[in-house]
Design a protein around this motif. Structure first.
Motif, PDB file in Angstrom:
ATOM      1  N   GLY A 176       2.124  -4.694 -24.042  1.00 40.88           N
ATOM      2  CA  GLY A 176       1.495  -5.541 -25.059  1.00 40.88           C
ATOM      3  C   GLY A 176       1.696  -5.040 -26.476  1.00 40.88           C
ATOM      4  N   ILE A 177       2.342  -3.869 -26.628  1.00 42.38           N
ATOM      5  CA  ILE A 177       2.608  -3.304 -27.957  1.00 42.38           C
ATOM      6  C   ILE A 177       3.910  -3.881 -28.484  1.00 42.38           C
ATOM      7  CG2 ILE A 177       3.064  -1.159 -29.238  1.00 42.38           C
ATOM      8  CD1 ILE A 177       1.416   0.302 -27.069  1.00 42.38           C
ATOM      9  N   LYS A 178       3.824  -4.489 -29.667  1.00 42.46           N
ATOM     10  CA  LYS A 178       4.987  -5.188 -30.207  1.00 42.46           C
ATOM     11  C   LYS A 178       5.595  -4.517 -31.434  1.00 42.46           C
ATOM     12  CE  LYS A 178       3.520  -9.754 -28.577  1.00 42.46           C
ATOM     13  NZ  LYS A 178       2.345  -9.268 -27.815  1.00 42.46           N
ATOM     14  N   ASN A 179       4.854  -3.625 -32.064  1.00 36.20           N
ATOM     15  CA  ASN A 179       5.380  -2.960 -33.264  1.00 36.20           C
ATOM     16  C   ASN A 179       4.720  -1.602 -33.459  1.00 36.20           C
ATOM     17  OD1 ASN A 179       2.855  -3.376 -34.842  1.00 36.20           O
ATOM     18  ND2 ASN A 179       3.443  -5.548 -34.713  1.00 36.20           N
ATOM     19  N   ILE A 180       5.242  -0.854 -34.412  1.00 39.01           N
ATOM     20  CA  ILE A 180       4.777   0.516 -34.654  1.00 39.01           C
ATOM     21  C   ILE A 180       3.305   0.546 -35.059  1.00 39.01           C
ATOM     22  CG2 ILE A 180       5.110   2.589 -36.048  1.00 39.01           C
ATOM     23  CD1 ILE A 180       7.476   2.154 -34.293  1.00 39.01           C
ATOM     24  N   LYS A 181       2.871  -0.427 -35.845  1.00 33.01           N
ATOM     25  CA  LYS A 181       1.475  -0.431 -36.312  1.00 33.01           C
ATOM     26  C   LYS A 181       0.486  -0.443 -35.156  1.00 33.01           C
ATOM     27  CE  LYS A 181       1.679  -2.346 -40.983  1.00 33.01           C
ATOM     28  NZ  LYS A 181       1.218  -3.421 -41.892  1.00 33.01           N
ATOM     29  N   GLU A 182       0.872  -1.072 -34.063  1.00 32.13           N
ATOM     30  CA  GLU A 182      -0.015  -1.185 -32.906  1.00 32.13           C
ATOM     31  C   GLU A 182      -0.115   0.122 -32.109  1.00 32.13           C
ATOM     32  OE1 GLU A 182       1.190  -4.590 -30.650  1.00 32.13           O
ATOM     33  OE2 GLU A 182       0.755  -5.988 -32.275  1.00 32.13           O
ATOM     34  N   LEU A 183       0.579   1.147 -32.559  1.00 29.76           N
ATOM     35  CA  LEU A 183       0.469   2.454 -31.924  1.00 29.76           C
ATOM     36  C   LEU A 183      -0.720   3.256 -32.453  1.00 29.76           C
ATOM     37  CD1 LEU A 183       4.186   3.682 -31.746  1.00 29.76           C
ATOM     38  CD2 LEU A 183       2.778   2.816 -29.877  1.00 29.76           C
ATOM     39  N   LYS A 184      -1.412   2.720 -33.450  1.00 30.08           N
ATOM     40  CA  LYS A 184      -2.561   3.444 -34.001  1.00 30.08           C
ATOM     41  C   LYS A 184      -3.583   3.728 -32.893  1.00 30.08           C
ATOM     42  CE  LYS A 184      -5.932   3.403 -37.748  1.00 30.08           C
ATOM     43  NZ  LYS A 184      -6.426   2.704 -38.970  1.00 30.08           N
ATOM     44  N   GLY A 185      -3.940   5.011 -32.762  1.00 24.29           N
ATOM     45  CA  GLY A 185      -4.896   5.423 -31.743  1.00 24.29           C
ATOM     46  C   GLY A 185      -4.306   5.541 -30.351  1.00 24.29           C
ATOM     47  N   LYS A 186      -2.995   5.296 -30.212  1.00 26.40           N
ATOM     48  CA  LYS A 186      -2.340   5.343 -28.896  1.00 26.40           C
ATOM     49  C   LYS A 186      -1.727   6.713 -28.634  1.00 26.40           C
ATOM     50  CE  LYS A 186      -2.961   0.878 -28.157  1.00 26.40           C
ATOM     51  NZ  LYS A 186      -3.875   0.370 -27.114  1.00 26.40           N
ATOM     52  N   LYS A 187      -1.392   6.939 -27.364  1.00 26.05           N
ATOM     53  CA  LYS A 187      -0.763   8.189 -26.955  1.00 26.05           C
ATOM     54  C   LYS A 187       0.760   8.052 -26.984  1.00 26.05           C
ATOM     55  CE  LYS A 187      -4.527   9.591 -23.871  1.00 26.05           C
ATOM     56  NZ  LYS A 187      -4.896   9.906 -22.468  1.00 26.05           N
TER      57      LYS A 187
ATOM     58  N   ASN B 268      12.468  -1.035 -27.589  1.00 25.97           N
ATOM     59  CA  ASN B 268      12.722   0.063 -28.514  1.00 25.97           C
ATOM     60  C   ASN B 268      12.147  -0.319 -29.877  1.00 25.97           C
ATOM     61  OD1 ASN B 268      13.654   2.127 -30.105  1.00 25.97           O
ATOM     62  ND2 ASN B 268      15.834   1.745 -29.732  1.00 25.97           N
ATOM     63  N   LEU B 269      11.037   0.288 -30.254  1.00 29.19           N
ATOM     64  CA  LEU B 269      10.352  -0.070 -31.493  1.00 29.19           C
ATOM     65  C   LEU B 269      11.111   0.364 -32.750  1.00 29.19           C
ATOM     66  CD1 LEU B 269       6.646   0.801 -30.560  1.00 29.19           C
ATOM     67  CD2 LEU B 269       7.801  -1.426 -30.435  1.00 29.19           C
ATOM     68  N   THR B 270      12.064   1.270 -32.596  1.00 29.89           N
ATOM     69  CA  THR B 270      12.816   1.755 -33.761  1.00 29.89           C
ATOM     70  C   THR B 270      14.233   1.191 -33.833  1.00 29.89           C
ATOM     71  OG1 THR B 270      13.424   3.719 -32.476  1.00 29.89           O
ATOM     72  CG2 THR B 270      11.515   3.907 -33.939  1.00 29.89           C
ATOM     73  N   GLU B 271      14.580   0.318 -32.909  1.00 28.63           N
ATOM     74  CA  GLU B 271      15.939  -0.214 -32.866  1.00 28.63           C
ATOM     75  C   GLU B 271      16.288  -0.975 -34.149  1.00 28.63           C
ATOM     76  OE1 GLU B 271      18.890  -2.526 -29.753  1.00 28.63           O
ATOM     77  OE2 GLU B 271      16.720  -2.748 -29.543  1.00 28.63           O
ATOM     78  N   GLY B 272      17.459  -0.674 -34.694  1.00 31.13           N
ATOM     79  CA  GLY B 272      17.934  -1.375 -35.888  1.00 31.13           C
ATOM     80  C   GLY B 272      17.269  -0.958 -37.183  1.00 31.13           C
ATOM     81  N   LYS B 273      16.375   0.023 -37.122  1.00 27.83           N
ATOM     82  CA  LYS B 273      15.676   0.487 -38.326  1.00 27.83           C
ATOM     83  C   LYS B 273      16.412   1.684 -38.927  1.00 27.83           C
ATOM     84  CE  LYS B 273      12.115  -2.300 -37.560  1.00 27.83           C
ATOM     85  NZ  LYS B 273      10.820  -1.750 -37.138  1.00 27.83           N
ATOM     86  N   ASP B 274      16.448   1.751 -40.245  1.00 30.76           N
ATOM     87  CA  ASP B 274      17.084   2.879 -40.926  1.00 30.76           C
ATOM     88  C   ASP B 274      16.007   3.748 -41.559  1.00 30.76           C
ATOM     89  OD1 ASP B 274      18.646   4.665 -42.282  1.00 30.76           O
ATOM     90  OD2 ASP B 274      19.430   3.234 -43.743  1.00 30.76           O
TER      91      ASP B 274
END
Length: 324
Positions: free
Chosen positions: A131-142, A210-216
């Motif tokens: 259910g996690i779609k982006n980096i912001k949604e990792l707040k408080g996650k492991k 992959n949440l970092t795919e295509g990011k520089d």
């Protein structure tokens, strides 16, 4: 007359004993010389030294110098560098973060070369059903990582780029890539920071995003070649032979990727599809160390100091070998 014979016999016996001792000493000396003619190389699964090992270029080039090669496998960069510090290996290959952590611990080693950048060889994964779609949604996650690894650095850069703080994440530090994979599959962690070929393995075997795919993130992800300090001082010519052999092997690898896939897959016991994915997204090659490479490594070291991964500021250039 009898006494004379006994004396003569004694003399002959003594001579034989001396000759035997000399012969034994000579054999011991030869054995010691042979042991001194061995170069010990450390490697990890999936790194370019795997290709060097399978290609045979190093054996060929060192044989011309009268040396043999001994290969030793390590589970990750941290353990490989420990082997380097203790003299169990003379030369090895590990990620950028491993060198930074080692220098912060005042360990003896020397940077002697670097791989070409491989930014696509690391990533931050979540399972599709998380259910996690982006980096912001990792707040408080492991988020599971190997502490201080290249993938850990990428994950921290991604977190800050998304507007979060590094402390917004619950970092889970495990001992090796297999533990990370198990924790990810069993959902003991919410996201996985990882590196090839384990990164490619998770992408191939599991349904992931992959949440970092295509990011520089302005991070080249280089792995480095390191030498034992004493070995580098005493045998700089052998360090050059090793580096030249790596360059030769890398050139061959870029032209023969299908063959490289088969060789590495068989050597490591990893599925060909996984190795193919990891190999297809990178370009092999040796870079001699220059100001730009050192500056990037220094920026990473300064970041590690800022977030508390290392206890004090270090000067990376103090551990860099002068290269031709």
């Amino acid at each position: 007359m009898k006494k004379t014979k006994l004396t003569l016999l004694t003399v002959i016996t003594l001579v034989l004993l001396v000759l035997t001792a000399c012969g034994s000493k000579s054999k011991d000396t030869d054995a010691a010389a042979d042991s001194d003619k061995v170069v010990k190389i450390g490697y990890q699964k999936g790194n370019t030294i795997n290709i060097l090992k399978e290609s045979g270029y190093l054996e060929k080039n060192l044989k011309e110098k009268g040396y043999k090669v001994e290969w030793r496998e390590f589970s990750h960069g941290g353990t490989l560098l420990e082997g380097l510090f203790t003299g169990n290996i003379d030369f090895g290959h590990a990620a950028d973060g491993s060198g930074i952590t080692a220098q912060a611990g005042n360990k003896p080693f020397v940077y002697v070369g670097a791989d070409k950048p491989n930014p696509e060889g690391i990533g931050l994964l979540v399972l599709k059903d998380s259910g996690i779609k982006n980096i912001k949604e990792l707040k408080g996650k492991k988020v599971g990582v190997l502490k201080g690894g290249n993938h850990h650095y990428l994950a921290m850069l991604a977190v800050e780029d998304a507007g979060l703080k590094v402390d917004d994440i619950e970092w889970v530090y495990l001992q090796d890539a297999s533990q990370l994979r198990t924790a990810f599959e069993t959902k003991a962690i919410d996201a996985l920071g990882t590196y090839d070929p384990f990164f490619a393995g998770a992408e191939t075997d599991l349904e992931t995003v992959n949440l970092t795919e295509g990011k520089d993130y302005d991070y080249p992800n280089r792995t480095f070649y390191y030498a034992n300090e004493k070995f580098n001082q005493q045998h700089p010519e052998l360090v050059e032979v090793i580096l030249d052999s790596i360059a030769e092997s890398d050139e061959w690898a870029n032209k023969n990727k299908p063959e490289v896939v088969k060789l590495v897959s068989k050597a490591l016991g990893i599925n060909e599809k996984v190795i193919e994915r990891a190999i297809d997204r990178r370009t092999y090659g040796l870079d001699r160390l220059d100001e730009k490479i050192i500056k990037t490594q220094q920026a990473q070291a300064d970041y590690y100091t800022k977030v508390g991964l290392i206890p004090q500021k270090i000067n990376v250039s103090e551990r860099v070998k002068d290269t031709k």
